[in-house]
Write a protein that holds these residues in place. Structure first.
Motif, short mmCIF file in Angstrom:
data_model
loop_
_atom_site.label_atom_id
_atom_site.label_comp_id
_atom_site.label_asym_id
_atom_site.label_seq_id
_atom_site.Cartn_x
_atom_site.Cartn_y
_atom_site.Cartn_z
N LEU A 68 166.78 117.04 50.92
CA LEU A 68 167.65 115.90 50.71
C LEU A 68 167.26 114.78 51.65
O LEU A 68 167.86 114.57 52.69
CB LEU A 68 169.11 116.30 50.91
N ARG A 69 166.20 114.11 51.29
CA ARG A 69 165.84 112.94 52.08
C ARG A 69 165.53 111.83 51.10
O ARG A 69 165.24 112.06 49.92
CB ARG A 69 164.65 113.25 52.99
N LEU A 70 165.62 110.62 51.59
CA LEU A 70 165.33 109.48 50.74
C LEU A 70 163.82 109.32 50.61
O LEU A 70 163.09 109.52 51.57
CB LEU A 70 165.92 108.21 51.37
N ASN A 71 163.39 109.01 49.42
CA ASN A 71 161.99 108.66 49.20
C ASN A 71 161.94 107.16 48.92
O ASN A 71 162.56 106.70 47.96
CB ASN A 71 161.42 109.44 48.01
N LEU A 72 161.21 106.45 49.76
CA LEU A 72 161.14 104.99 49.63
C LEU A 72 159.78 104.56 49.16
O LEU A 72 158.77 105.06 49.64
CB LEU A 72 161.30 104.32 51.00
N THR A 73 159.75 103.62 48.24
CA THR A 73 158.52 102.89 47.97
C THR A 73 158.88 101.41 47.96
O THR A 73 159.98 101.04 47.54
CB THR A 73 157.88 103.27 46.61
N ALA A 74 157.97 100.59 48.44
CA ALA A 74 158.25 99.16 48.53
C ALA A 74 157.00 98.37 48.20
O ALA A 74 155.91 98.74 48.62
CB ALA A 74 158.73 98.82 49.94
N TYR A 75 157.15 97.34 47.42
CA TYR A 75 156.01 96.47 47.15
C TYR A 75 156.48 95.07 46.77
O TYR A 75 157.66 94.84 46.50
CB TYR A 75 155.09 97.06 46.08
#
Length: 129
Positions: free
Chosen positions: A21-28
């Motif tokens: 249970l962890r956040l998965n982040l992607t950013a662009y």
């Protein structure tokens, strides 16, 4: 003995829970980005829309705060809060506009990252590519 095994099992399941249970982040950049002027005293502009996708496999973990952060040679120069994180549910996308101009130096001195904290005080970072 049995108690040792039970304890190990508890530790393992707590660890599994935290890992799972962890956040998965992607950013662009969904528009704009970073540009540098020519000349002997270049200035850099960092401007546009940052798209952040946050995914979590369970409802227990959610983002509580987040910023798009501008770093200059590794030091925090400025930040723009990511709004409406309360709307997060399992898999959500957030858009944040940034506009930093007349920054001294060329673009290779600057980095843009998303920095986020979840409701368990775990810190996440993602490069904005």
């Amino acid at each position: 003995g049995t108690s040792g095994e039970t304890r190990n099992l508890l530790v393992a399941s707590e660890y599994d829970l935290e890992q799972r249970l962890r956040l998965n982040l992607t950013a662009y950049w969904n528009n704009g980005g970073m540009s540098t002027s020519d000349g002997n005293n270049p200035t850099t502009t960092v401007s546009g829309g940052v798209e952040v996708n946050i995914y979590c496999s369970g409802e227990e973990v959610k983002p509580v705060s987040g910023n798009v952060v501008l770093y200059h040679n590794g030091k925090v120069q400025d930040m723009q809060p990511i709004e409406a994180l309360d709307d997060f549910y399992i898999d959500s996308t957030f858009y944040t506009e940034v506009n930093w101009s007349d920054l001294k130096g060329s673009s290779d001195e600057y980095r843009v990252k998303v920095v986020m904290l979840d409701n368990f005080d775990k810190l996440y970072t993602a490069d904005v590519d």
